[in-house]
Design a protein around this motif. Structure first.
Motif, PDB file in Angstrom:
ATOM      1  N   SER A 156       7.272 -12.367   2.758  1.00 64.35           N
ATOM      2  CA  SER A 156       7.473 -11.965   4.248  1.00 64.35           C
ATOM      3  C   SER A 156       8.820 -11.107   4.171  1.00 64.35           C
ATOM      4  O   SER A 156       9.557 -10.980   3.349  1.00 64.35           O
ATOM      5  CB  SER A 156       7.697 -12.925   5.110  1.00 64.35           C
ATOM      6  OG  SER A 156       8.988 -13.716   4.553  1.00 64.35           O
ATOM      7  N   GLU A 162       5.958  -8.961   8.979  1.00 63.37           N
ATOM      8  CA  GLU A 162       4.760  -9.311   8.435  1.00 63.37           C
ATOM      9  C   GLU A 162       5.006 -10.349   7.209  1.00 63.37           C
ATOM     10  O   GLU A 162       6.088 -10.628   6.769  1.00 63.37           O
ATOM     11  CB  GLU A 162       4.068  -8.222   7.686  1.00 63.37           C
ATOM     12  CG  GLU A 162       4.580  -7.563   6.402  1.00 63.37           C
ATOM     13  CD  GLU A 162       3.804  -6.618   5.978  1.00 63.37           C
ATOM     14  OE1 GLU A 162       3.084  -5.724   6.704  1.00 63.37           O
ATOM     15  OE2 GLU A 162       4.074  -6.316   4.659  1.00 63.37           O
ATOM     16  N   ARG A 164       2.729 -11.775   3.845  1.00 60.75           N
ATOM     17  CA  ARG A 164       1.539 -11.674   3.167  1.00 60.75           C
ATOM     18  C   ARG A 164       1.326 -12.638   2.254  1.00 60.75           C
ATOM     19  O   ARG A 164       2.037 -13.389   1.691  1.00 60.75           O
ATOM     20  CB  ARG A 164       1.869 -10.172   2.232  1.00 60.75           C
ATOM     21  CG  ARG A 164       2.234  -9.102   2.862  1.00 60.75           C
ATOM     22  CD  ARG A 164       2.806  -8.088   2.132  1.00 60.75           C
ATOM     23  NE  ARG A 164       1.762  -7.397   1.122  1.00 60.75           N
ATOM     24  CZ  ARG A 164       1.181  -6.451   1.373  1.00 60.75           C
ATOM     25  NH1 ARG A 164       1.121  -5.745   2.462  1.00 60.75           N
ATOM     26  NH2 ARG A 164       0.391  -5.839   0.440  1.00 60.75           N
ATOM     27  N   VAL A 173      -2.864 -10.092   5.292  1.00 63.76           N
ATOM     28  CA  VAL A 173      -1.286  -9.672   5.927  1.00 63.76           C
ATOM     29  C   VAL A 173      -1.705  -9.782   7.501  1.00 63.76           C
ATOM     30  O   VAL A 173      -2.239  -9.411   8.156  1.00 63.76           O
ATOM     31  CB  VAL A 173      -1.512  -8.057   5.581  1.00 63.76           C
ATOM     32  CG1 VAL A 173      -0.229  -7.431   6.243  1.00 63.76           C
ATOM     33  CG2 VAL A 173      -1.584  -7.323   4.211  1.00 63.76           C
ATOM     34  N   GLY A 175       0.680  -9.391  10.561  1.00 64.10           N
ATOM     35  CA  GLY A 175       1.608  -8.385  11.272  1.00 64.10           C
ATOM     36  C   GLY A 175       1.911  -8.961  12.782  1.00 64.10           C
ATOM     37  O   GLY A 175       1.139  -9.237  13.551  1.00 64.10           O
ATOM     38  N   TYR A 176       3.489  -9.097  12.850  1.00 61.66           N
ATOM     39  CA  TYR A 176       3.985  -9.675  14.203  1.00 61.66           C
ATOM     40  C   TYR A 176       4.875  -8.653  14.685  1.00 61.66           C
ATOM     41  O   TYR A 176       5.431  -7.714  13.908  1.00 61.66           O
ATOM     42  CB  TYR A 176       4.744 -10.640  13.687  1.00 61.66           C
ATOM     43  CG  TYR A 176       4.238 -12.076  12.972  1.00 61.66           C
ATOM     44  CD1 TYR A 176       3.521 -13.151  13.984  1.00 61.66           C
ATOM     45  CD2 TYR A 176       3.581 -12.231  11.631  1.00 61.66           C
ATOM     46  CE1 TYR A 176       2.854 -13.995  13.603  1.00 61.66           C
ATOM     47  CE2 TYR A 176       2.790 -13.322  11.185  1.00 61.66           C
ATOM     48  CZ  TYR A 176       2.595 -14.225  12.062  1.00 61.66           C
ATOM     49  OH  TYR A 176       1.816 -15.216  11.599  1.00 61.66           O
ATOM     50  N   PRO A 184       0.153 -13.722  15.379  1.00 59.79           N
ATOM     51  CA  PRO A 184       0.298 -12.242  14.749  1.00 59.79           C
ATOM     52  C   PRO A 184      -0.420 -11.393  16.091  1.00 59.79           C
ATOM     53  O   PRO A 184      -1.205 -11.742  16.795  1.00 59.79           O
ATOM     54  CB  PRO A 184      -0.485 -12.355  13.651  1.00 59.79           C
ATOM     55  CG  PRO A 184      -1.285 -13.560  13.913  1.00 59.79           C
ATOM     56  CD  PRO A 184      -0.682 -14.547  14.664  1.00 59.79           C
TER      57      PRO A 184
END
Length: 197
Positions: A156, A162, A164, A173, A175-176, A184
């Motif tokens: 991370s 993000e 992973r 993956v 994504g935030y 996310p």
């Protein structure tokens, strides 16, 4: 962990700017803490991460690119080690469930795994239904725990924010906007060969 701190010479270049001075002071303070870190201790890693995070914020405010990059690298390395220890602790906790806890999970379901799935706990013939949020609705920490329990390699980072999860050729993956977000904003899945989506 000591290899992170090869940038000590940079600290000698303190200018007159108060933000730069604060950045270098916090770097020096963080360095003293991190060089003494016990990489097998969650509290020690948490203390080091807090010091590095504070120094990183000060150097970002001072707009010192080199220092900020080095601190971000240190922050990511410490976070990765901390995550690993926390995942191991969670795994041990899950394996140490007693008969009452197992009976409760069989009856009510497990909120720690996504709805629509199920599993058989070690040493039990009963199946536990999952009643937790879907993977696409999980917080970053929940995603890490979920995939770590399935033996995925977890990484991370905060920029971009993000998480992973990787196992062989499978990669997810998350994504935030920020790692502290409730869910996310984007999930990308790279399937294992032969698995159609």
């Amino acid at each position: 962990m000591r290899a992170i701190w090869t940038w000590v010479a940079v600290i000698g270049l303190v200018g007159c700017d108060p933000d730069e001075k604060l950045c270098h002071e916090r770097m020096t303070s963080a360095q003293a803490i991190v060089t003494q870190v016990d990489s097998k201790s969650i509290p020690s890693l948490e203390q080091s991460l807090a010091a590095v995070t504070e120094a990183h914020a000060a150097c970002a405010k001072a707009k010192l690119g080199t220092e900020r990059e080095q601190l971000l690298k240190a922050k990511n390395e410490i976070s990765a080690q901390l995550n690993l220890l926390e995942q191991r602790a969670n795994r041990k906790k899950m394996q140490a469930r007693n008969a009452d806890e197992l009976a409760r999970l069989v009856k009510s379901g497990d909120p720690a795994c996504p709805k629509g799935q199920a599993y058989k706990p070690k040493g039990s013939k009963d199946e536990v239904r999952c009643v937790g949020p879907q993977i696409a609705d999980m917080r970053a920490e929940d995603v890490k725990t979920y995939y770590a329990e399935r033996r995925f390699k977890i990484t991370s980072r905060e920029t971009p924010a993000e998480v992973r999860a990787e196992l062989g050729s499978e990669l997810y993956v998350f994504g935030y906007d920020k790692l502290s977000d409730a869910a996310p904003r984007c999930v990308t899945a790279y399937a294992a060969p032969g698995l159609s989506w």
